[in-house]
Design an enzyme around this catalytic site. Structure first.
Site, PDB file in Angstrom:
ATOM      1  N   GLY A  78       0.888  -1.149   0.078  1.00 51.15           N
ATOM      2  CA  GLY A  78      -0.078   0.143   0.047  1.00 51.15           C
ATOM      3  C   GLY A  78       0.812   1.179  -0.018  1.00 51.15           C
ATOM      4  NE  ARG A 142      -2.284  -4.564  -0.950  1.00 48.54           N
ATOM      5  CZ  ARG A 142      -1.655  -3.908  -0.030  1.00 48.54           C
ATOM      6  NH1 ARG A 142      -0.673  -4.460   0.526  1.00 48.54           N
ATOM      7  NH2 ARG A 142      -1.957  -2.743   0.789  1.00 48.54           N
ATOM      8  CG  ASP A 172       4.309  -7.174   8.551  1.00 48.70           C
ATOM      9  OD1 ASP A 172       3.566  -6.591   7.417  1.00 48.70           O
ATOM     10  OD2 ASP A 172       3.700  -7.871   9.255  1.00 48.70           O
ATOM     11  CE  LYS A 199       4.604  -0.090   2.380  1.00 49.95           C
ATOM     12  NZ  LYS A 199       3.537  -0.842   1.670  1.00 49.95           N
ATOM     13  CB  THR A 200       2.905  -0.179   6.656  1.00 51.36           C
ATOM     14  OG1 THR A 200       1.481  -0.177   6.674  1.00 51.36           O
ATOM     15  CG2 THR A 200       3.395  -0.373   7.880  1.00 51.36           C
ATOM     16  CG  ASP A 202      -1.788  -0.766   8.006  1.00 51.36           C
ATOM     17  OD1 ASP A 202      -2.246   0.281   7.628  1.00 51.36           O
ATOM     18  OD2 ASP A 202      -2.153  -1.864   7.784  1.00 51.36           O
ATOM     19  CD  GLU A 423     -10.762   9.479   2.525  1.00 51.21           C
ATOM     20  OE1 GLU A 423     -10.046   8.296   2.882  1.00 51.21           O
ATOM     21  OE2 GLU A 423     -11.986   9.136   2.440  1.00 51.21           O
TER      22      GLU A 423
HETATM   23  P1  FBP Z   1       0.533  -2.032   3.661  1.00 51.23           P
HETATM   24  O1  FBP Z   1       0.487  -2.499   4.805  1.00 51.23           O
HETATM   25  O2  FBP Z   1       1.072  -2.658   2.510  1.00 51.23           O
HETATM   26  O3  FBP Z   1       1.495  -0.606   3.651  1.00 51.23           O
HETATM   27  O4  FBP Z   1      -1.063  -1.469   3.211  1.00 51.23           O
HETATM   28  C1  FBP Z   1      -1.580  -1.053   4.114  1.00 51.23           C
HETATM   29  C2  FBP Z   1      -3.228  -0.527   3.638  1.00 51.23           C
HETATM   30  O5  FBP Z   1      -3.198   0.733   3.298  1.00 51.23           O
HETATM   31  C3  FBP Z   1      -4.145  -0.935   4.836  1.00 51.23           C
HETATM   32  O6  FBP Z   1      -4.458  -0.070   5.803  1.00 51.23           O
HETATM   33  C4  FBP Z   1      -5.373  -1.190   4.004  1.00 51.23           C
HETATM   34  O7  FBP Z   1      -6.234  -2.291   4.793  1.00 51.23           O
HETATM   35  C5  FBP Z   1      -4.697  -1.967   2.782  1.00 51.23           C
HETATM   36  O8  FBP Z   1      -3.638  -1.340   2.725  1.00 51.23           O
HETATM   37  C6  FBP Z   1      -5.573  -1.683   1.685  1.00 51.23           C
HETATM   38  O9  FBP Z   1      -5.095  -2.253   0.603  1.00 51.23           O
HETATM   39  P2  FBP Z   1      -5.351  -1.822  -1.100  1.00 51.23           P
HETATM   40  O10 FBP Z   1      -4.553  -0.811  -1.425  1.00 51.23           O
HETATM   41  O11 FBP Z   1      -5.002  -3.303  -1.698  1.00 51.23           O
HETATM   42  O12 FBP Z   1      -6.902  -1.600  -1.564  1.00 51.23           O
END
Ligand code: FBP
Length: 548
Positions: A78, A142, A172, A199-200, A202, A423
């Site tokens: 993401g 992904r 992770d 990175k994330t 989350d 957003e």
């Molecule tokens: P990462 O852990 O890969 O950084 O992604 C996090 C995230 O933004 C989550 O918060 C969310 O559930 C998911 O990606 C959404 O995934 P997508 O971009 O495939 O809709």
């Protein structure tokens, strides 16, 4: 690219680097390390990259120079604010080490490496993306890098471009895979170093050595601005309850940080739900209780925050989802051939146990459909597509209707649903994220220059001004333990969930009673890029509390 006035002004921002990286640098090695658990098993799986020392990068007396080196960079998973600055920092670091070095970006995530899709990132291209949000400079994806055939194809593609190092910017799972790749390339003497970057949005890639993943700071600030605006609207009109779902696939760090920044009337933290084994009914009853108390005080409005991953933490739904995941993994073709929702429900009901069938059938049809949607490449439910905020509104409405009939509730409850996720993921990075990511990229270049592999770039002491940050490299194996994935024990970087005995959660727990009854909103306002340090450069409350 046409730039807005803010973008144009922001383009010339010079990210701050830790003092240790600003001039000549020296790398100091610490003692050998151990994985956080399962040391014997993990050392066997990673014989070439296990036990490496922590690297500290400090000011030195001689310029750190290297032979020219071609490097490939991959954005994985993401989007998170600051990804472009990791690339800018990496580019500048590599050019400082040797102006002949080249940087290639693999397109569309890890699949770009395997399929040989790339572009050279020249100074002109990188210039255009400095301090901007998004991952669009090369795109993300992904695809999981875990098969030897993928590694071998990646190797061939690297050889064609003369690439001797890869930087994988991811969460992770992506960093776990970076470590597996580092080990494999080292074991076959492929002469390709692999370095990871945390990175994330989350915020769940953190541990004793990695204080924060990048993007969390900006995303939480964007969401908190929006929550504050909504809270002020609720306070002005006094007629709505706003239920706001916040991104965060699994951990509730984003929800908790936004709680601390805005002080809503109610917030669910998934990790608490799991720990206390709360049922959906108990969660609903508790929210309804707060709605009623506020209503009794004449306040028929409020703000309630819900973490995106909640549904998977409610024990009865967690069990149900695991059974559906298993079913869909093994009978996907037959399931996908079923034409109507009713056929699908019947099929699911006949393959799950009685408790799960009860939980499934208690859910509204829309949520049942959402639970059966396509899984992500890791086999997980795509929680961002499950409308938990609407489910909770419906259930709270039912509960209040029941209480009204019994004469226990006399007020009004009109609720609106919001979801803040996409957003915030590509917002222009805050000063903190702009500085942090640029430093991470620069550190990655220095680690590459030192010839090391299997490391994650690390910048610590993040609550100090950027000049005082501490740069280095952490062996990725050090963050690993064994966990069950698809029925098999696998080495993975441990995901950091919200700790209920940690200071951020305790701060919430201490105040939530008061915030629920006494309207105490804080309105953080938009991210500021220019102005006094206390307005522009401070990072998250989570980090401040964790480091206090
Ligand atoms: P990462 O852990 O890969 O950084 O992604 C996090 C995230 O933004 C989550 O918060 C969310 O559930 C998911 O990606 C959404 O995934 P997508 O971009 O495939 O809709």
């Amino acid at each position: 690219m046409t730039k807005s006035p803010l973008q144009a002004a922001r383009a010339s921002y010079k990210p701050k680097l830790p003092d240790g990286l600003a001039g000549n640098v020296e790398i100091k090695e610490g003692s050998p390390t151990q994985s956080i658990a399962h040391q014997k098993e993990i050392s066997k799986i990673f014989p070439h990259t296990y036990g490496l020392p922590i690297l500290n990068i400090e000011s030195g007396s001689k310029p750190l120079k290297s032979v020219s080196i071609n490097v490939g960079v991959i954005l994985s998973g993401g989007q998170a604010p600051g990804g472009h600055n990791v690339i800018a920092g990496l580019f500048d670091g590599l050019k400082t080490l040797n102006s002949e070095s080249k940087l290639y970006g693999f397109l569309g995530g890890p699949s770009g490496l395997v399929d040989g899709k790339y572009k050279e990132l020249t100074a002109e291209i990188v210039e255009d993306y400095r301090n901007t949000g998004g991952f669009d400079i090369i795109g993300s994806g992904r695809t999981k890098l875990e098969e030897q055939s993928q590694f071998d194809k990646g190797l061939e593609n690297c050889k064609k471009l003369g690439i001797n190092a890869l930087v994988i910017i991811g969460g992770d799972d992506s960093n776990t895979n970076a470590c597996v790749l580092a080990e494999y390339y080292k074991s076959i003497n492929a002469n390709i170093q692999v370095i990871g970057c945390p990175k994330t949005i989350d915020g769940d890639l953190k541990n004793g050595m990695i204080e924060a993943s990048f993007g969390f700071d900006t995303a939480c600030k964007v969401y908190s601005e929006l929550i504050g605006n909504i809270a002020r609207d609720a306070l002005s009109s006094k007629k709505y309850w706003h239920f706001i779902k916040l991104m965060g696939r699994s951990a509730s760090h984003i929800a908790l940080e936004c709680v601390l920044q805005t002080r809503p009337n109610y917030a669910v933290i998934s990790e608490e739900v799991l720990e206390k084994k709360l049922t959906l009914d108990q969660i609903v009853e508790d929210i309804a209780r707060v709605v009623k108390t506020r209503s009794d005080n004449g306040e028929n409005f409020g703000v309630c925050l819900i973490p995106e991953g909640l549904i998977e933490f409610v024990p009865e739904v967690k069990k149900l989802i695991l059974q559906i995941n298993d079913l869909l993994a093994h009978k996907a073709d037959f399931f996908n051939s079923l034409e109507t929702d009713d056929d699908k429900f019947q099929f699911v009901n006949s393959h799950i146990d009685a408790d799960s069938a009860k939980a499934f059938n208690s859910l509204p049809k829309e949520i049942q459909i959402q639970l059966l949607m396509d899984r992500d490449p890791h086999g997980n439910v795509q929680v961002s597509r499950i409308e938990t905020e609407k489910l909770l509104i419906d259930m709270v409405e039912d509960k209040l209707r029941e209480w009204k009939a019994e004469g226990k509730f006399k007020g009004k409850f009109t609720a609106l649903a919001n979801f803040f996720g996409y957003e915030g993921r590509c917002a222009a990075p805050s000063n903190f994220d702009a500085d942090y990511t640029y430093s991470l990229g620069y550190v990655s270049a220095i680690i590459i220059g030192s010839g090391k592999t299997g490391y994650m770039a690390s910048v610590r002491n993040l609550t100090a001004p950027a000049e005082g940050w501490i740069a280095g490299g952490i062996p990725i194996t050090m963050m690993m333990n064994l966990e069950k994935r698809h029925g098999r024990m696998k080495p993975v970087i441990q995901k950091a969930l919200v700790k209920l005995d940690g200071k951020p959660f305790k701060e919430f727990a201490k105040n939530r009673g008061e915030w629920s009854v006494k309207t105490s909103y804080i309105f953080p306002g938009p991210i500021q890029y220019f102005g006094p340090g206390e307005v522009c450069d401070t990072t998250t409350k989570t980090l401040q509390l964790e480091k206090s």
